[in-house]
Design an enzyme around this catalytic site. Structure first.
Site, mmCIF file in Angstrom:
data_model
loop_
_atom_site.group_PDB
_atom_site.id
_atom_site.type_symbol
_atom_site.label_atom_id
_atom_site.label_comp_id
_atom_site.label_asym_id
_atom_site.label_seq_id
_atom_site.Cartn_x
_atom_site.Cartn_y
_atom_site.Cartn_z
ATOM 1 N N CYS A 400 0.798 -1.214 0.121
ATOM 2 C CA CYS A 400 0.055 -0.042 0.117
ATOM 3 C C CYS A 400 0.549 1.333 0.018
ATOM 4 C CB CYS A 400 -0.893 -0.061 1.276
ATOM 5 S SG CYS A 400 -2.532 -0.837 1.117
ATOM 6 N N ASP A 430 -17.121 3.522 0.612
ATOM 7 C CA ASP A 430 -16.504 1.965 0.375
ATOM 8 C C ASP A 430 -15.894 1.643 -0.661
ATOM 9 O OD1 ASP A 430 -17.817 0.513 2.878
ATOM 10 O OD2 ASP A 430 -19.688 1.899 2.317
ATOM 11 N N ASP A 431 -15.059 0.817 -0.500
ATOM 12 C CA ASP A 431 -14.057 0.318 -1.665
ATOM 13 C C ASP A 431 -14.863 -0.746 -2.514
ATOM 14 O OD1 ASP A 431 -12.054 1.632 -1.092
ATOM 15 O OD2 ASP A 431 -11.143 0.467 0.370
ATOM 16 N N ASP A 447 -8.606 -5.218 -6.033
ATOM 17 C CA ASP A 447 -7.403 -4.684 -5.480
ATOM 18 C C ASP A 447 -6.016 -5.050 -5.729
ATOM 19 O OD1 ASP A 447 -5.919 -3.145 -3.732
ATOM 20 O OD2 ASP A 447 -7.307 -3.201 -2.029
ATOM 21 N N ASP A 470 -11.719 -5.900 1.661
ATOM 22 C CA ASP A 470 -12.843 -5.117 1.341
ATOM 23 C C ASP A 470 -14.139 -6.008 1.445
ATOM 24 O OD1 ASP A 470 -11.466 -2.924 0.684
ATOM 25 O OD2 ASP A 470 -11.043 -3.631 -1.456
ATOM 26 N N GLY A 520 -8.126 -15.655 -14.453
ATOM 27 C CA GLY A 520 -6.950 -14.901 -14.284
ATOM 28 C C GLY A 520 -6.366 -14.250 -15.466
ATOM 29 N N HIS A 521 -5.445 -13.511 -15.375
ATOM 30 C CA HIS A 521 -4.702 -12.936 -16.378
ATOM 31 C C HIS A 521 -3.483 -12.513 -15.943
ATOM 32 C CE1 HIS A 521 -4.228 -10.162 -19.864
ATOM 33 N NE2 HIS A 521 -3.429 -9.133 -18.986
ATOM 34 N N ASP A 604 -11.572 -2.184 6.447
ATOM 35 C CA ASP A 604 -10.560 -2.585 6.674
ATOM 36 C C ASP A 604 -9.424 -1.482 6.670
ATOM 37 O OD1 ASP A 604 -10.967 -2.286 4.016
ATOM 38 O OD2 ASP A 604 -9.531 -3.553 3.298
#
Length: 720
Positions: A400, A430-431, A447, A470, A520-521, A604
């Site tokens: 972060c 809110d996220d 995230d 989150d 996924g990527h 969080d």
């Protein structure tokens, strides 16, 4: 051409943080090999230097004086550090197994795990005895026993040099503290066998002067909590029984398929085992052509040869041969600040010998103290005028600490139009977004993190727990996740190995949260970045806007990760602090979320810091807050580092959210960006006692850190 030079193509893995590997890491850091990815595997973030153990036991050195900080050393060497104890090496698959994580692949490997003085065949020793090696375990238990009160009864099994040094040091420490002491040294033969006659005479005199009772030609039949039983039936009183009876190899070495001698790995003069891609050094190795005793002097002199041969193997050049000296100077501690020096049958003892030994030991350890990060490459000569100012004086933090500030992010997001669909509910601050799908409320969040550790498995777990935060903060149950990975440019084998470690960590963490990875990527970039998009299901979402004056604020995790990891990048954090920080970041908060499901508001604690996320609750709930800074739990070392002026790169932007706030170490930690932080919940006063009890019973160090109060949305920082 410059880009190709940065591609990593070969994995060099060092197993164990022994003296040879410590020196090898330092040498590698001073002259790395382009294209090689170096990894160190060790159970602990530090490695104790055996030469200073008797001095520590006697009380002449502090505990920290013994430790080589492997976290700082790995950073200096540009190496990945994996905290774990290897228990198998598969030469056919070229994989190293560490319990609790996926196998680690290698192209070249070196083993330097030392020896153990554990006695698995001696009844009772595992329960009541303390092996002198590994040193870190012994040092911790001795310190606790040494600092207790009352009479002390000790015994050392093994009458070689190590056992004699140990019992003299232990006895000196206890007597100097005024404790009534009984000490015994026990050997199945004669003590100091093979040493020169002058050495034996001087050491026997020292034992007698310290009141040590020597028992020779006696077998120990079993060890009890407060005594030993000898084979002839005699009982020897002992409340602290140490084992120093010779060198034992770790059992897993014999299962590798490599040639061994009595369990020790056989090596040729180039320090190679029977597998040319696997080297072995230090006490775990047996030099087949020139057998030598287990002594640190040989390990130290192996380091330049090992480093040369690892380089040569990578570059296709000839290997060097290690030629051990036939004899070496033995410097033996004698309890008090006296030592004995012996070589070639000639022995001298006294305080001068102690000063000599101390000088040699300190010189060795000084190589690992005050390491500085290698200087970054210079900026181009032709550059814009403000490039240096924009980059700043220190490297960008990971996690972060590398995120955009709240003001920048909010400023851009506020320009977007509100949701136009009726099944999407906008939640200010809110996220996560709240969706309605088939009458079911679903939470959606995304995230991602830039890497803050070179261990891809641990980083995948940290990023997953961070993203799940989150979902948990809204009281939802995780449902499904997709993973996005950006890898630095690697060869295909290293890409496969790295991605396997990442996806194993991701899968284990997401599945433990009772969710599934559904896709996924991946792409290639300049550095490792891992992100997740996650959905969750909930019946009554907990939002930021439900807080009420009078609610008590509960925090489930200590803070300070931004400061600790910023210090780690600058090589100013103790390895133990970094290890605990990484451990805390890998603790999921799903169970805590369940306990807090009736909270009025919850978030969080991540990039905006504890104070920033609390401010979000205040703004969404229309009230103020009092934050009791002295009650907020901190990660080990965080306050010390804050006092030293260490700040994450995101700190200035977080501080801008609280204009007029007076800066100080503790207050600044309230603004420290957290990665995979805990939950902050506003709980009705009447539920606080029960909630705290349930959280603590579940293993969360939850505490009351303040309360919501009437007023405009501000935070009042209250010390004490």
């Amino acid at each position: 051409m410059q880009e190709n030079a940065l591609i990593q193509t070969r994995d060099v893995v060092l197993i164990g943080g022994g003296h040879t590997h410590a020196l090898a890491l330092r040498m590698w850091g001073m002259k790395p090999v382009a294209g090689a990815r170096l990894t160190l595997i060790n159970p602990d973030p530090t490695a104790a230097y055996s030469g200073m153990l008797p001095g520590f036991v006697a009380g002449h050195y502090a505990r920290d004086d013994l430790d080589i900080d492997l976290v700082q050393l790995a950073r200096f060497a540009g190496a990945r550090l994996i905290l774990g104890a290897a228990d198998h090496l598969d030469c056919e698959q070229r994989q190293i197994h560490v319990p609790g994580r996926p196998p680690i692949g290698y192209d070249l490997c070196s083993i330097d795990i030392g020896i153990t003085s554990a006695m698995p065949d001696l009844p009772g020793f595992a329960q009541h005895g303390i092996p002198a090696k590994p040193l870190s375990d012994f040092a911790a238990r001795w310190q606790q026993f040494r600092d207790a009160d009352g009479p002390a009864r000790i015994a050392v099994i093994g009458g070689g040099i190590a056992g004699v040094e140990l019992v003299l040091a232990m006895t000196h420490a206890l007597l100097s503290r005024g404790r009534e002491t009984q000490a015994h040294l026990i050997d199945r033969g004669e003590i100091l066998k093979g040493m020169a006659g002058a050495t034996v005479s001087k050491m026997r005199a020292a034992l007698k002067a310290h009141g040590v009772t020597v028992i020779e030609k006696a077998e120990v039949a079993r060890v009890e909590a407060d005594h030993l039983v000898l084979s002839d039936g005699r009982h020897v009183a002992s409340d602290f029984t140490a084992g120093a009876a010779g060198a034992r190899p770790y059992e897993w070495l014999s299962r590798t398929g490599l040639y061994c001698s009595d369990g020790f790995l056989q090596v040729n003069p180039a320090l190679q085992t029977s597998s040319p891609d696997v080297f072995a050094v230090g006490d775990c190795a047996h030099m087949s052509r020139n057998p030598r005793p287990k002594a640190g002097v040989y390990a130290v002199r192996q380091a330049p040869v090992l480093v040369h041969n690892l380089r040569a193997s990578l570059q296709g050049k000839p290997l060097s041969m290690y030629r051990p000296q036939k004899d070496y100077l033995k410097l033996v501690s004698m309890g008090e600040q006296r030592a004995l020096a012996e070589r070639g049958g000639f022995a001298l003892s006294g305080r001068m010998m102690w000063r000599w030994k101390d000088y040699i030991d300190q010189k060795f350890m000084n190589q690992f103290r005050d390491l500085s990060p290698m200087a970054p490459p210079p900026l181009p000569k032709d550059r814009v005028a403000d490039m240096a100012e924009a980059l700043g004086p220190k490297p960008l933090c990971g996690g972060c600490g590398s995120k955009l500030g709240r003001g920048v992010l909010r400023g851009v997001l506020d320009t977007l139009p509100p949701p136009s669909r009726g099944d999407i509910q906008a939640l200010p601050g809110d996220d996560a977004a709240l969706l309605v799908v088939g009458g079911q409320q679903q939470v959606l969040s995304s995230d991602h993190l830039s890497s803050l550790t070179n261990d891809p498995y641990a980083m995948a777990r940290i990023a997953a727990i961070h993203a799940l935060g989150d979902i948990w903060a809204m009281g939802a149950e995780p449902q499904a996740a997709t993973v996005s990975v950006i890898l630095p440019r690697l060869s295909e084998p290293l890409t496969t190995r790295t991605l396997s470690e990442i996806m194993t960590g991701a899968s284990e963490t997401i599945r433990a949260a009772k969710a599934d990875i559904v896709g996924g990527h991946s792409s290639v970039g300049t550095a490792l970045t891992i992100g997740y998009s996650i959905t969750g299901l909930c019946e009554n979402p907990v939002t930021l806007g439900g807080g009420r004056p009078g609610d008590v604020l509960i925090l489930t995790k200590p803070i300070g990760s931004g400061t600790v990891m910023a210090a780690e990048m600058q090589m100013k954090a103790k390895g133990a602090w970094v290890a605990e920080c990484l451990r805390q970041m890998q603790i999921p908060q799903g169970e805590a979320s369940g306990v807090l499901r009736n909270a009025h508001a919850m978030t969080d604690v991540t990039g905006f810091g504890l104070a920033g996320h609390l401010l979000n609750i205040c703004q969404a709930s229309g009230c103020a807050a009092e934050l009791l800074t002295g009650h907020v739990p901190l990660l080990p070392g965080a306050l010390d580092l804050a006092r030293a002026g260490i700040r994450s790169t995101l700190y200035p932007q977080n501080a801008a959210m609280h204009p007029g706030l007076e800066s100080g170490p503790l207050t600044d930690l309230m603004l420290d960006p957290q990665t995979a932080g805990g939950l902050l919940a506003a709980v009705p006063e009447g539920q606080v006692a029960a909630v705290l009890q349930e959280l603590r019973a579940a293993g969360f160090p939850a505490v009351r850190v303040g309360q919501l109060v009437p007023g405009t949305p501000i935070i009042r920082f209250i010390s004490g």
